[in-house]
Design a protein around this motif. Structure first.
Motif, PDB file in Angstrom:
ATOM      1  N   MET A   2       0.798  -1.026   0.002  1.00 36.37           N
ATOM      2  CA  MET A   2       0.045  -0.183   0.090  1.00 36.37           C
ATOM      3  C   MET A   2       0.805   1.265   0.153  1.00 36.37           C
ATOM      4  O   MET A   2       0.740   2.233  -0.851  1.00 36.37           O
ATOM      5  CB  MET A   2      -0.824   0.027   1.197  1.00 36.37           C
ATOM      6  CG  MET A   2      -1.716   1.323   1.281  1.00 36.37           C
ATOM      7  SD  MET A   2      -3.252   1.061   2.648  1.00 36.37           S
ATOM      8  CE  MET A   2      -2.266   2.083   3.793  1.00 36.37           C
ATOM      9  N   ALA A   3       1.626   1.286   0.871  1.00 30.22           N
ATOM     10  CA  ALA A   3       2.667   2.564   1.130  1.00 30.22           C
ATOM     11  C   ALA A   3       3.281   2.774  -0.217  1.00 30.22           C
ATOM     12  O   ALA A   3       3.815   3.770  -0.575  1.00 30.22           O
ATOM     13  CB  ALA A   3       3.760   2.593   2.304  1.00 30.22           C
ATOM     14  N   GLY A   4       3.802   1.719  -0.908  1.00 27.32           N
ATOM     15  CA  GLY A   4       4.599   1.809  -2.046  1.00 27.32           C
ATOM     16  C   GLY A   4       3.838   2.550  -3.064  1.00 27.32           C
ATOM     17  O   GLY A   4       4.479   3.386  -3.774  1.00 27.32           O
ATOM     18  N   TRP A   5       2.697   2.148  -3.260  1.00 22.33           N
ATOM     19  CA  TRP A   5       1.512   2.530  -4.221  1.00 22.33           C
ATOM     20  C   TRP A   5       1.373   4.246  -3.924  1.00 22.33           C
ATOM     21  O   TRP A   5       1.425   5.120  -4.755  1.00 22.33           O
ATOM     22  CB  TRP A   5       0.519   2.028  -4.316  1.00 22.33           C
ATOM     23  CG  TRP A   5      -0.645   2.656  -5.226  1.00 22.33           C
ATOM     24  CD1 TRP A   5      -0.527   2.588  -6.545  1.00 22.33           C
ATOM     25  CD2 TRP A   5      -1.918   3.302  -4.860  1.00 22.33           C
ATOM     26  NE1 TRP A   5      -1.815   3.203  -7.189  1.00 22.33           N
ATOM     27  CE2 TRP A   5      -2.385   3.717  -5.951  1.00 22.33           C
ATOM     28  CE3 TRP A   5      -2.255   4.010  -3.685  1.00 22.33           C
ATOM     29  CZ2 TRP A   5      -3.340   4.598  -5.936  1.00 22.33           C
ATOM     30  CZ3 TRP A   5      -3.504   4.642  -3.685  1.00 22.33           C
ATOM     31  CH2 TRP A   5      -4.062   5.013  -4.973  1.00 22.33           C
ATOM     32  N   LEU A   6       1.056   4.534  -2.703  1.00 21.01           N
ATOM     33  CA  LEU A   6       1.006   5.907  -2.295  1.00 21.01           C
ATOM     34  C   LEU A   6       1.778   6.924  -2.699  1.00 21.01           C
ATOM     35  O   LEU A   6       1.685   7.963  -2.691  1.00 21.01           O
ATOM     36  CB  LEU A   6       0.705   6.065  -0.603  1.00 21.01           C
ATOM     37  CG  LEU A   6      -0.502   5.160  -0.094  1.00 21.01           C
ATOM     38  CD1 LEU A   6      -0.640   5.401   1.593  1.00 21.01           C
ATOM     39  CD2 LEU A   6      -1.921   5.912  -0.551  1.00 21.01           C
ATOM     40  N   PHE A   7       3.398   6.320  -2.615  1.00 21.06           N
ATOM     41  CA  PHE A   7       4.251   7.441  -2.548  1.00 21.06           C
ATOM     42  C   PHE A   7       5.136   7.285  -3.902  1.00 21.06           C
ATOM     43  O   PHE A   7       6.020   7.945  -4.374  1.00 21.06           O
ATOM     44  CB  PHE A   7       5.159   7.285  -1.352  1.00 21.06           C
ATOM     45  CG  PHE A   7       4.433   7.588  -0.251  1.00 21.06           C
ATOM     46  CD1 PHE A   7       4.409   8.745   0.092  1.00 21.06           C
ATOM     47  CD2 PHE A   7       3.952   6.628   0.630  1.00 21.06           C
ATOM     48  CE1 PHE A   7       3.835   9.125   1.247  1.00 21.06           C
ATOM     49  CE2 PHE A   7       3.369   6.876   1.627  1.00 21.06           C
ATOM     50  CZ  PHE A   7       3.217   8.311   2.168  1.00 21.06           C
ATOM     51  N   LEU A  17       5.227  11.430   8.631  1.00 16.55           N
ATOM     52  CA  LEU A  17       3.946  10.532   8.393  1.00 16.55           C
ATOM     53  C   LEU A  17       4.386   9.200   8.625  1.00 16.55           C
ATOM     54  O   LEU A  17       5.227   8.644   8.112  1.00 16.55           O
ATOM     55  CB  LEU A  17       3.423  10.635   6.992  1.00 16.55           C
ATOM     56  CG  LEU A  17       2.629   9.337   6.673  1.00 16.55           C
ATOM     57  CD1 LEU A  17       1.172   9.734   7.317  1.00 16.55           C
ATOM     58  CD2 LEU A  17       2.141   9.628   4.972  1.00 16.55           C
ATOM     59  N   PHE A  18       3.691   8.528   9.768  1.00 11.06           N
ATOM     60  CA  PHE A  18       3.880   6.991   9.958  1.00 11.06           C
ATOM     61  C   PHE A  18       2.594   6.376  10.011  1.00 11.06           C
ATOM     62  O   PHE A  18       1.583   6.979  10.683  1.00 11.06           O
ATOM     63  CB  PHE A  18       4.974   6.991  11.243  1.00 11.06           C
ATOM     64  CG  PHE A  18       4.327   7.505  12.513  1.00 11.06           C
ATOM     65  CD1 PHE A  18       3.654   6.780  13.343  1.00 11.06           C
ATOM     66  CD2 PHE A  18       4.644   8.892  12.879  1.00 11.06           C
ATOM     67  CE1 PHE A  18       3.465   7.121  14.718  1.00 11.06           C
ATOM     68  CE2 PHE A  18       4.323   9.195  13.832  1.00 11.06           C
ATOM     69  CZ  PHE A  18       3.473   8.502  15.145  1.00 11.06           C
ATOM     70  N   PHE A  19       2.485   5.082  10.121  1.00 14.28           N
ATOM     71  CA  PHE A  19       1.473   4.252  10.133  1.00 14.28           C
ATOM     72  C   PHE A  19       1.478   3.449  11.322  1.00 14.28           C
ATOM     73  O   PHE A  19       2.670   2.592  11.615  1.00 14.28           O
ATOM     74  CB  PHE A  19       1.336   3.389   8.899  1.00 14.28           C
ATOM     75  CG  PHE A  19       1.076   4.335   7.760  1.00 14.28           C
ATOM     76  CD1 PHE A  19      -0.455   4.101   7.242  1.00 14.28           C
ATOM     77  CD2 PHE A  19       2.126   4.823   6.864  1.00 14.28           C
ATOM     78  CE1 PHE A  19      -0.606   4.942   5.945  1.00 14.28           C
ATOM     79  CE2 PHE A  19       1.476   5.370   5.675  1.00 14.28           C
ATOM     80  CZ  PHE A  19       0.268   5.781   5.282  1.00 14.28           C
ATOM     81  N   SER A  20       0.332   3.187  12.020  1.00 14.20           N
ATOM     82  CA  SER A  20       0.185   2.532  13.339  1.00 14.20           C
ATOM     83  C   SER A  20      -0.258   1.258  12.905  1.00 14.20           C
ATOM     84  O   SER A  20      -0.177   0.381  13.996  1.00 14.20           O
ATOM     85  CB  SER A  20      -0.506   3.297  14.242  1.00 14.20           C
ATOM     86  OG  SER A  20       0.126   4.530  14.548  1.00 14.20           O
ATOM     87  N   LEU A  21      -0.768   0.849  11.861  1.00 19.50           N
ATOM     88  CA  LEU A  21      -1.266  -0.270  11.300  1.00 19.50           C
ATOM     89  C   LEU A  21      -0.616  -0.809  10.131  1.00 19.50           C
ATOM     90  O   LEU A  21      -0.107  -0.004   9.299  1.00 19.50           O
ATOM     91  CB  LEU A  21      -2.887  -0.188  11.145  1.00 19.50           C
ATOM     92  CG  LEU A  21      -3.775   0.273  12.123  1.00 19.50           C
ATOM     93  CD1 LEU A  21      -5.111   0.206  11.743  1.00 19.50           C
ATOM     94  CD2 LEU A  21      -3.572  -0.616  13.496  1.00 19.50           C
ATOM     95  N   HIS A  22      -0.568  -2.076  10.029  1.00 21.31           N
ATOM     96  CA  HIS A  22      -0.028  -2.748   8.785  1.00 21.31           C
ATOM     97  C   HIS A  22      -1.109  -2.755   7.761  1.00 21.31           C
ATOM     98  O   HIS A  22      -2.003  -2.227   7.881  1.00 21.31           O
ATOM     99  CB  HIS A  22       0.180  -4.281   8.890  1.00 21.31           C
ATOM    100  CG  HIS A  22       1.665  -4.712   9.830  1.00 21.31           C
ATOM    101  ND1 HIS A  22       2.693  -4.174   9.969  1.00 21.31           N
ATOM    102  CD2 HIS A  22       1.387  -5.108  11.167  1.00 21.31           C
ATOM    103  CE1 HIS A  22       3.401  -4.405  10.666  1.00 21.31           C
ATOM    104  NE2 HIS A  22       2.655  -5.167  11.756  1.00 21.31           N
ATOM    105  N   PRO A  23      -0.863  -2.878   6.427  1.00 22.44           N
ATOM    106  CA  PRO A  23      -1.602  -2.731   5.494  1.00 22.44           C
ATOM    107  C   PRO A  23      -2.913  -3.716   5.549  1.00 22.44           C
ATOM    108  O   PRO A  23      -4.010  -3.560   5.114  1.00 22.44           O
ATOM    109  CB  PRO A  23      -0.953  -3.249   4.122  1.00 22.44           C
ATOM    110  CG  PRO A  23       0.241  -2.659   4.298  1.00 22.44           C
ATOM    111  CD  PRO A  23       0.763  -3.064   5.909  1.00 22.44           C
ATOM    112  N   ASN A  24      -2.730  -4.637   6.249  1.00 28.07           N
ATOM    113  CA  ASN A  24      -3.830  -5.785   6.552  1.00 28.07           C
ATOM    114  C   ASN A  24      -4.756  -5.352   7.742  1.00 28.07           C
ATOM    115  O   ASN A  24      -5.562  -6.144   8.185  1.00 28.07           O
ATOM    116  CB  ASN A  24      -3.226  -7.049   6.769  1.00 28.07           C
ATOM    117  CG  ASN A  24      -2.438  -7.393   7.961  1.00 28.07           C
ATOM    118  OD1 ASN A  24      -2.259  -6.463   8.571  1.00 28.07           O
ATOM    119  ND2 ASN A  24      -2.024  -8.731   8.341  1.00 28.07           N
TER     120      ASN A  24
END
Length: 279
Positions: free
Chosen positions: A1-6, A189-196
């Motif tokens: 997900m992150a790779g697509w976002l950026f 920006l950091f994510f607290s959850l994994h893509p799942n």
């Protein structure tokens, strides 16, 4: 997900050439110059005379309580409070690809000498807070001032912490993990959850004590679901709650801990005004 976002093209004022990938575990990205100096100064001005002691959520009850874990002061802006705040909120949504409605109101924080926020998670351990928008999936932390020394954001569990080279311009606290120096205008920006959607233990983070100067920052927490509800229903006497959990949230201190949502402000009534006793 992150790779697509950026990897998307620049759009709506977002210049992805200014974004640096810091880590994949946790997923963390730094946007250099996300805010202008004028925007930073404006947010500080909005908050300066409205600061109160920062609170934390109790892991069991979800109640907002005071704690030496977090020694800063802060306040919540209203969503779309003015043109500048609205512009920043839209820019956050464009960068993160997460809906504006999933975000909490921006919180402004002030750290003076020695003040800190010990390592913690932004996802919730209690069920009460999860009822309102679900877990926090991502955090955007905007730095509103430079700090002469200290005040770094630290990720103690980050995989890359041992590879980060640090010199004597970093505080001792920063040596305990992957660290980010606060630079006026930058946004983390950091994510607290994994893509799942499972919780990410790598996302443990904190704010190191300020050693020289002072630190101003603005935090935008973004949930997995909408943090808003449909337009206010009107009770017989014009006073009501918009969620069946309002009374339980009020009992755990959310009227004081999250006044922007619970009570509201001029022109933007809160969703739990009856339970908070303001109408």
């Amino acid at each position: 997900m992150a790779g697509w976002l950026f990897c998307c093209c620049t759009s709506r004022g977002i210049d992805l050439r200014r974004v640096t990938q810091l880590s994949w575990n946790p997923r963390a990205f730094l946007y250099h110059g996300f805010l202008s100096d004028a925007e930073c100064d404006h947010l500080v001005k909005l908050a300066k005379d409205k600061l109160e002691k920062s609170m934390v959520a109790d892991n069991d009850s979800g109640e907002s309580v005071m704690s030496e874990v977090r020694t800063s002061s802060g306040m919540f802006l209203s969503k779309n409070q003015d043109e500048v705040v609205t512009r920043i909120e839209r820019r956050i949504a464009s960068w993160t690809f997460l809906p504006e409605e999933n975000g909490e109101a921006i919180q402004i924080l002030h750290y003076e000498h020695g003040q800190k926020y010990e390592p913690h998670y932004d996802f919730f351990h209690d069920k009460v807070n999860q009822e309102l928008g679900g877990h926090r999936v991502a955090t955007v932390l905007m730095y509103l001032s430079d700090v002469q020394k200290g005040g770094e954001t630290i990720f103690p569990n980050a995989e890359g912490k041992l590879q980060q080279v640090k010199d004597d311009t970093w505080s001792d606290c920063a040596s305990d993990g992957y660290a980010v120096k606060p630079r006026k205008g930058d946004a983390l920006l950091f994510f607290s959850l994994h893509p799942n959607a499972t919780t990410d233990n790598f996302s443990l983070h904190g704010s190191c004590p300020v050693i020289e100067g002072e630190k101003w920052s603005a935090t935008k927490w973004i949930h997995v679901r909408s943090f808003e509800y449909p337009p206010h229903a009107t009770s017989a006497n014009g006073c009501g709650d918009e969620n069946e959990l309002c009374s339980s949230w009020a009992a755990t201190g959310e009227c004081e801990g999250n006044p922007s949502y619970m009570v509201g402000s001029d022109g933007a009534p809160g969703f739990c005004r009856k339970s908070c006793g303001v109408c």
